[in-house]
Design a protein around this motif. Structure first.
Motif, PDB file in Angstrom:
ATOM      1  N   ILE A 237       1.387  -1.406  -0.234  1.00  0.00           N
ATOM      2  CA  ILE A 237      -0.019   0.039   0.123  1.00  0.00           C
ATOM      3  C   ILE A 237       0.706   1.075  -0.018  1.00  0.00           C
ATOM      4  CG2 ILE A 237      -1.549   1.356   1.891  1.00  0.00           C
ATOM      5  CD1 ILE A 237      -2.635  -1.208   2.094  1.00  0.00           C
TER       6      ILE A 237
ATOM      7  N   THR B 203       1.758   5.701  -1.412  1.00  0.00           N
ATOM      8  CA  THR B 203       1.558   6.806  -2.399  1.00  0.00           C
ATOM      9  C   THR B 203       1.673   6.820  -3.624  1.00  0.00           C
ATOM     10  OG1 THR B 203       0.557   7.972  -0.272  1.00  0.00           O
ATOM     11  CG2 THR B 203       0.660   9.193  -2.067  1.00  0.00           C
TER      12      THR B 203
ATOM     13  N   PRO C 187      -3.936   6.667  -2.991  1.00  0.00           N
ATOM     14  CA  PRO C 187      -3.672   5.884  -1.888  1.00  0.00           C
ATOM     15  C   PRO C 187      -3.885   4.822  -3.211  1.00  0.00           C
ATOM     16  CG  PRO C 187      -5.568   6.701  -1.425  1.00  0.00           C
ATOM     17  CD  PRO C 187      -5.222   7.701  -2.411  1.00  0.00           C
TER      18      PRO C 187
ATOM     19  N   ASP D 234      -5.801   9.678   1.672  1.00  0.00           N
ATOM     20  CA  ASP D 234      -4.887   9.403   1.675  1.00  0.00           C
ATOM     21  C   ASP D 234      -4.602   8.521   2.650  1.00  0.00           C
ATOM     22  OD1 ASP D 234      -4.602  10.356   4.078  1.00  0.00           O
ATOM     23  OD2 ASP D 234      -4.199  12.368   4.250  1.00  0.00           O
ATOM     24  N   THR D 235      -2.955   7.673   2.499  1.00  0.00           N
ATOM     25  CA  THR D 235      -2.511   6.599   3.207  1.00  0.00           C
ATOM     26  C   THR D 235      -2.957   6.988   4.585  1.00  0.00           C
ATOM     27  OG1 THR D 235      -0.717   7.276   3.136  1.00  0.00           O
ATOM     28  CG2 THR D 235      -1.053   5.446   1.671  1.00  0.00           C
TER      29      THR D 235
ATOM     30  N   VAL E 290      -5.859   5.671   5.227  1.00  0.00           N
ATOM     31  CA  VAL E 290      -6.108   4.088   5.180  1.00  0.00           C
ATOM     32  C   VAL E 290      -5.135   4.051   6.682  1.00  0.00           C
ATOM     33  CG1 VAL E 290      -4.915   2.504   4.248  1.00  0.00           C
ATOM     34  CG2 VAL E 290      -5.942   4.439   2.818  1.00  0.00           C
TER      35      VAL E 290
END
Length: 358
Positions: free
Chosen positions: A32, A34, A44, A62-63, A66
Motif C-alpha cells: 500500500i 502513495t 493511495p 490518503d494513506t 487508510v
C-alpha cells in the motif's frame, strides 16, 4: 585502513520464493503506497506483484486515512488484490511518493548488535573505554558483552524525526552544504495501526499494521557538538530528502521477519547486507517502550536502526554527487536514489558545521 578481518558476517536470512522483478514484492502479497499518475493528484493505492496499482481514492483521501481505519482498510485492500476489478495503473509509469506524507517519526538507534559493537570499538569518542594494550578484537568482544547486557537489562532508544525529510523511493537526494560525511543507513520500519498506553511487548505486535523500508541518511560528522552540555544534536539527520520512504508498506501478515535481509549498494558495490535478526530490541519492544513515553497514533512510523556496513567501515567512503544508491529489503520492494549537489541559489550557511571543540 584499520584491520577489520576479525569481523564476521552473519549468515544471510533464508529468502522467500517468488520475488517479483517489477516491484520486489513476494508472490501472494501486496503493498500500500502513495502514487501520482502524470500531473494528476496523489492517490493511495494497492500494488500487486507484476506492477498493477489499484486506487483506493474513492474510499480514502490518503494513506493516513487508510492507517487510521486499518481494520476495514486492510480488508478492502485484500478484496481489491483478490478481485483486481478496478482500473489498473502501471507501477513503472507512476511517480512513487512517500508512503505517508506527515507521520510522527520514531527513529531507533544503537539497535544492531554488530553495528553498535563496531562503533564502540572504532569510533574515536569511545577510545577512552579501551583498556591498556587491548586489541581491536579484544575490545570488540568486550563491547559485544556490554551490548548483550543492555539487551537483558537496558531499554530501547529512539529520537523523534521530521516528516519534512521524507522523499519518495526513487527521488534524488541533495547533499546539503553543512556536513562532510553523508552516510546511508537502510532500515526496517513499521507503521502503527492502533494506539495504546503502557503496552507490554507481548501485546505490542497488535499495534503494527505494516512494514516498510526507510533509508535513514545522515551527515555523521554532525552528531556531536561542544557548545552545549548535552553534546549530541540529531537535527542534521533530517535534511531535505534524507529519508527515502517506501516504495510501499506491506501488511505485517505477509512478512516473515526470519527471512528479512537488508541490502544496499553504492555504485553497484554492496555496502550493507545483513539480516534483521541481529536487532538488539525488536519492534514490539521499541513500541512498548514508546507507549510509556508518548501517545502512539495510527500512521506513526518506527524505523528500527541500521545494520553494519556504513561509510566509516568502507574506508570513510561517504556519499558524493554522482553516486547511486540501490536498496532493497526482503518483501518491501526497492529504492534507487541518485546523489546530487543541493541547489541553493547562491545562499550559504550562517552558522555552518557544529562546533566540535570549545
Amino acid at each position: 585502513m584499520t584491520d577489520h578481518s576479525f569481523l564476521k558476517p552473519l549468515p544471510a536470512a533464508p529468502q522467500p520464493d517468488g520475488v517479483d522483478d517489477v516491484t520486489g514484492l513476494v508472490s501472494g502479497t501486496f503493498g500500500i503506497g502513495t502514487f501520482r499518475d502524470g500531473d494528476g493528484s496523489a492517490f493511495p493505492g494497492v500494488v500487486l506483484p507484476g506492477g498493477g496499482v489499484y486506487s483506493l481514492a474513492e474510499e480514502y483521501r490518503d494513506t493516513h486515512a487508510v492507517f487510521e481505519d486499518w481494520a476495514r482498510a486492510s480488508n478492502l485492500a485484500n478484496d481489491v488484490a483478490a478481485h483486481q476489478d478496478r482500473h489498473a495503473h502501471d507501477y513503472r509509469a507512476l511517480t512513487i511518493l512517500p508512503v505517508l506524507a506527515h507521520p510522527n517519526m520514531l527513529c531507533a538507534g544503537s539497535n544492531y548488535r554488530q553495528h553498535v559493537a563496531e562503533m564502540m570499538t572504532f569510533n574515536k569518542f569511545n577510545q577512552d573505554k579501551r583498556l591498556a594494550d587491548e586489541s581491536d578484537e579484544q575490545f570488540f568482544a568486550r563491547n559485544l558483552r556490554e551490548i548483550d547486557r543492555r539487551a537483558r537489562e537496558g531499554m530501547p532508544y529512539f529520537w523523534t524525526g521530521l516528516h519534512s525529510s521524507l522523499c519518495g523511493a526513487n527521488e534524488d537526494v541533495p547533499l546539503p552544504l553543512v556536513g562532510e560525511h553523508p552516510d546511508w543507513e537502510l532500515e526496517f520500519g513499521a507503521i502503527v495501526g492502533k494506539t495504546g498506553r503502557y503496552v507490554r511487548p507481548d501485546e505490542a505486535g497488535d499495534l503494527i499494521a505494516a512494514y516498510v523500508m526507510v533509508n535513514d541518511i545522515g551527515t555523521v560528522d554532525e552528531f556531536r557538538r561542544a557548545d552545549v552540555r548535552f553534546m549530541y544534536d540529531w537535527v542534521s539527520k533530517h535534511q531535505p530528502n534524507f529519508k527515502p520512504f517506501g516504495p510501499f508498506a506491506v501488511p505485517k501478515e505477509f512478512v516473515d521477519r526470519n527471512k528479512v535481509q537488508i541490502r544496499l549498494k553504492v555504485n553497484g558495490e554492496i555496502r550493507q547486507d545483513w539480516p534483521i535478526s541481529d536487532m538488539i530490541f525488536q519492534p514490539e519492544q521499541i513500541l512498548s517502550y514508546a507507549s510509556e513515553r508518548i501517545r502512539l497514533v495510527p500512521g506513526d512510523l518506527l524505523i528500527t536502526g541500521s545494520p553494519p556496513g556504513n561509510g566509516a567501515m568502507w574506508g570513510n567512503a561517504w556519499l558524493k554527487p554522482g553516486d547511486v544508491m540501490e536498496s532493497e529489503i526482503t518483501y518491501l520492494g526497492r529504492q534507487t536514489n541518485r546523489i546530487v549537489a543541493e541547489e541553493t541559489g547562491g545562499r550559504t550557511p550562517t552558522y555552518g558545521p557544529f562546533i566540535t571543540e570549545w
